[in-house]
Design an enzyme around this catalytic site. Structure first.
Site, short mmCIF file in Angstrom:
data_model
loop_
_atom_site.label_atom_id
_atom_site.label_comp_id
_atom_site.label_asym_id
_atom_site.label_seq_id
_atom_site.Cartn_x
_atom_site.Cartn_y
_atom_site.Cartn_z
N ASP A 1 1.01 -1.25 -0.30
CA ASP A 1 0.09 0.06 0.06
C ASP A 1 0.92 1.21 -0.01
OD1 ASP A 1 -1.72 2.15 0.58
OD2 ASP A 1 -3.23 0.70 1.68
N VAL A 52 -9.28 -2.65 1.67
CA VAL A 52 -9.80 -4.09 1.40
C VAL A 52 -10.06 -4.99 2.52
CG1 VAL A 52 -9.88 -3.91 -1.16
CG2 VAL A 52 -7.82 -4.62 0.39
N ASP A 67 -7.60 -7.61 7.56
CA ASP A 67 -8.49 -7.43 8.56
C ASP A 67 -8.81 -5.82 8.73
OD1 ASP A 67 -5.91 -6.39 9.37
OD2 ASP A 67 -6.75 -6.25 11.50
O1 LIG Z 1 2.22 -0.80 2.41
P1 LIG Z 1 1.94 -0.62 3.69
O2 LIG Z 1 1.23 0.82 3.77
O3 LIG Z 1 3.08 -0.60 4.70
O4 LIG Z 1 0.78 -1.72 4.37
C1 LIG Z 1 0.94 -2.83 4.17
C2 LIG Z 1 0.92 -3.69 5.11
O5 LIG Z 1 -0.16 -3.47 6.14
C3 LIG Z 1 -0.87 -4.57 6.45
O6 LIG Z 1 -0.35 -4.88 7.83
P2 LIG Z 1 -1.05 -4.46 9.22
O7 LIG Z 1 -0.16 -3.46 9.50
O8 LIG Z 1 -2.34 -3.96 9.06
O9 LIG Z 1 -0.86 -5.65 10.08
P3 LIG Z 1 -1.39 -7.07 10.01
O10 LIG Z 1 -0.49 -7.67 8.97
O11 LIG Z 1 -1.19 -7.86 11.30
O12 LIG Z 1 -3.01 -6.80 9.81
C4 LIG Z 1 -0.44 -5.64 5.61
O13 LIG Z 1 -0.51 -6.92 5.97
C5 LIG Z 1 0.85 -5.05 5.10
O14 LIG Z 1 1.82 -5.68 6.02
N1 LIG Z 2 -6.91 -4.80 5.78
C1 LIG Z 2 -6.19 -3.97 5.21
N2 LIG Z 2 -4.91 -3.73 5.60
C2 LIG Z 2 -4.01 -2.65 4.84
N3 LIG Z 2 -2.76 -2.28 4.95
C3 LIG Z 2 -2.56 -1.48 4.16
N4 LIG Z 2 -3.52 -1.60 3.22
C4 LIG Z 2 -4.73 -2.24 3.67
C5 LIG Z 2 -5.99 -2.42 3.23
O1 LIG Z 2 -6.72 -1.83 2.22
N5 LIG Z 2 -6.59 -3.07 3.97
#
Ligand SMILES: O=P(O)(O)OC[C@H]1O[C@H](OP(=O)(O)OP(=O)(O)O)[C@H](O)[C@@H]1O
Ligand SMILES: Nc1nc2[nH]cnc2c(=O)[nH]1
Length: 233
Positions: free
Chosen positions: A145, A195, A201
């Site tokens: 992202d 998403v 999540d």
């Molecule tokens: O490109 P970015 O903006 O860095 O986002 C990407 C990260 O965000 C989410 O992790 P999150 O921090 O939500 O933790 P999770 O995996 O425990 O849900 C996803 O699983 C990626 O690891």
């Molecule tokens: N669930 C969720 N986690 C994210 N982390 C970065 N982008 C996203 C997104 O679109 N959805």
């Protein structure tokens, strides 16, 4: 007053059916108290009517094609797959079963979206990671992202002595990223929307959705009506 059909069926069940059930060592459960009194009290994802961005078949096809490209790239060379927890857990399970080379699997935890839909401070925990020194590493994550998580982890893997580090993600958002680096393998490019599902999540929920849904304002409102106000962590 004549007995209602519901009362009669209650009586029939309690007096005739349930005792037989007990004799057959069934657990005694009052009936029909197990039937949910109000279906809206339940938040099974399938009842939430979220907009589907990618359905189960599309996800399966995308992961298969991703695996094919990874197989083509590495051939039979041994590979250390490092999965970024928690979001990549479903991708990890589906992807590695389609990879043909000898594989070691490690995990690292990274979290920056605690609670809401916007990125915050990035916390990384690699305490349980297997030794990756001199290994070819493939970092896998659910989504790219802002790109900050992947950039940080690629650097961490290099610092830990990996011989080579590449990355594969299920989803790459179509937006300006905060970093220069890009994933080497991408299954889907998606619009810039928040998403959930297939591991992703919101407030630690919806990871079990088998499809990828878009969490729109109406879904957020319904979520908070069911589960309480936004978590502030
Ligand atoms: O490109 P970015 O903006 O860095 O986002 C990407 C990260 O965000 C989410 O992790 P999150 O921090 O939500 O933790 P999770 O995996 O425990 O849900 C996803 O699983 C990626 O690891
Ligand atoms: N669930 C969720 N986690 C994210 N982390 C970065 N982008 C996203 C997104 O679109 N959805």
């Amino acid at each position: 007053m004549p007995e209602s059909i519901l009362a009669a069926s209650h009586r029939f069940f309690n007096q005739l059916v349930q005792p037989w059930g007990n004799m057959l060592r069934c657990r005694r459960v009052p009936w029909p108290a197990r039937i949910p009194p109000d279906i809206t009290a339940f938040s099974h994802p399938r009842l939430l009517n979220m907009k589907t961005l990618l359905d189960e078949q599309q996800l399966e096809r995308g992961v298969s094609e991703l695996a094919q490209r990874i197989n083509d790239h590495y051939g039979s060379r041994p590979l250390t797959v490092v999965a970024v927890m928690t979001g990549s857990l479903i991708l990890l399970a589906d992807l590695i079963r389609r990879l043909n080379m000898p594989i070691r699997v490690g995990v690292v935890q990274a979290s920056s979206y605690r609670g809401g839909t916007r990125s915050g401070e990035l916390l990384v925990n690699a305490a349980m990671l297997i030794n990756i020194r001199d290994r070819e590493v493939l970092l896998i994550d659910d989504i790219f992202d802002t790109g900050r998580t992947l950039e940080r982890l690629l650097e961490d893997m290099r610092q830990m002595g990996a011989q080579d580090v590449k990355s594969a993600v299920l989803l790459q958002k179509n937006r300006q990223h905060d970093v220069q680096v890009r994933p080497d393998f991408v299954a889907f490019e998606i619009p810039d929307e928040f998403v959930v599902g297939y591991g992703l999540d919101y407030e630690d929920m919806y990871r079990n959705l088998p499809y990828l849904g878009v969490l729109e304002q109406a879904d957020l409102d319904r979520h908070h009506a069911l589960h309480g106000p936004a978590i502030d962590r």
